[in-house]
Design an enzyme around this catalytic site. Structure first.
Site, short mmCIF file in Angstrom:
data_model
loop_
_atom_site.label_atom_id
_atom_site.label_comp_id
_atom_site.label_asym_id
_atom_site.label_seq_id
_atom_site.Cartn_x
_atom_site.Cartn_y
_atom_site.Cartn_z
N ALA A 122 -14.54 69.92 43.70
CA ALA A 122 -14.69 70.54 44.84
C ALA A 122 -15.73 70.72 46.04
O ALA A 122 -16.37 72.05 46.39
CB ALA A 122 -13.90 71.15 44.71
N HIS A 209 -17.76 76.90 46.86
CA HIS A 209 -19.09 76.66 45.83
C HIS A 209 -20.67 76.71 46.67
O HIS A 209 -20.61 75.10 47.43
CB HIS A 209 -18.59 75.28 45.56
#
Ligand code: NAD
Length: 259
Positions: A122, A209
């Site tokens: 991800a 992230h």
């Protein structure tokens, strides 16, 4: 056609199986296995064009295929590696933290001449990180923000740093949540040098992230704001898509080489 078995029939395993069923990934899905057998039966009930068997155990599932696709847990990766490599089977790993926790797995694969594949997950920017390793890298810092409820199982009022340390420590303390730290370490400067910060944030609904890389090439900053998977809020939907994309790339390349 290459044969795969899927170990772990949850959010990611189910989507990969559906992608094989629709021939988005050109492989034959020969078996599925889950420690909870109902999960395996639920998965095969969703398939329209293929009829894999529900394996009775992990060893049977490994024996039936050319590539073992792990979508289960770090422990499963360890168990698969022990069985698959002596049988000369390659593995495709989602629980990438296992490759840091059990560092013998990559050495064992090399010893038996097997490949260990893994998707980017991800995050964005691994291509730049990989390139930067050919020069000097000063720092790789991953900051992961997750909804407080996903990370702590409860609501909090203010954001809270729940971890700050190396990727090696992060993978051990947050085995389910922090595969991204392991992936970045393996592509970049290793788990002992990669720095990780994990923040529980009460205001967000997405898994975020951010990667910051500095080196003699300059600086890279990437930020991925991930929608959680419908089947498992701890898993980002992009991680599932990256698994489908990478597995498709892997099998198409193996085919081109005529294996
Ligand atoms: N690489 C990445 O970026 C990334 C992203 C998200 C999730 N993951 C990891 O991928 C794995 C799968 O994620 P998910 O969202 O599909 O999880 P999930 O919880 O939805 O499904 C996991 C399934 O595996 C089964 N399982 C657990 N241990 C097993 C074992 N030893 N043998 C057989 N089956 C077992 C469970 O019963 C469950 O059905 C997890 O380890 C997760 O941490 C990796």
């Amino acid at each position: 056609m290459l044969k795969i078995s899927i170990i772990g029939c949850g959010a990611i395993g189910t989507e990969i199986a559906k992608a094989t069923d629709k021939k988005i990934i050109p492989v034959e899905l020969v078996s599925v296995y889950d420690i909870i057998p109902e999960k395996a039966y639920d998965l095969i009930s969703l398939l329209k064009n293929s009829s894999p068997i529900v394996a009775e155990n992990l060893i049977q599932s490994v024996k039936l295929c050319d590539i073992v696709v792990e979508c289960a847990s770090q422990t499963a990766v360890k168990e698969i590696a022990e069985v698959a490599f002596p049988l000369k089977k390659d593995i495709f790993v989602l629980s990438i933290g296992a490759l840091v926790t059990y560092s013998w797995i990559l050495r064992s694969a090399e010893k038996f001449g097997c490949r260990v594949y893994f998707p980017s997950g991800a995050v964005a920017g691994l291509d730049g990180l990989k390139a930067a390793t050919f020069g000097k890298i000063k720092d790789v810092i991953l900051t992961t923000r997750k909804p407080a409820r996903t990370l702590l199982g409860k609501d909090i009022k203010k954001e809270k740093v729940v971890f700050e340390g190396t990727a090696k420590e992060a993978v051990q303390k947050f085995p389910v949540n922090i595969n991204v730290a392991a992936t970045i370490s393996l592509v970049g400067i290793g788990p002992k040098k990669t720095k990780v910060k994990i923040v529980a944030d009460p205001k967000i609904k997405k898994n975020i992230h951010e990667i910051e890389i500095t080196g003699d090439f300059g600086k890279i900053k990437t930020r991925a704001e991930n929608v959680p998977s419908l089947l498992n809020p701890k898993t980002s939907y992009l991680a599932t898509l990256s698994a489908i994309s990478e597995l498709k790339y892997v099998v198409e390349n193996i085919k081109k080489k005529g294996k």
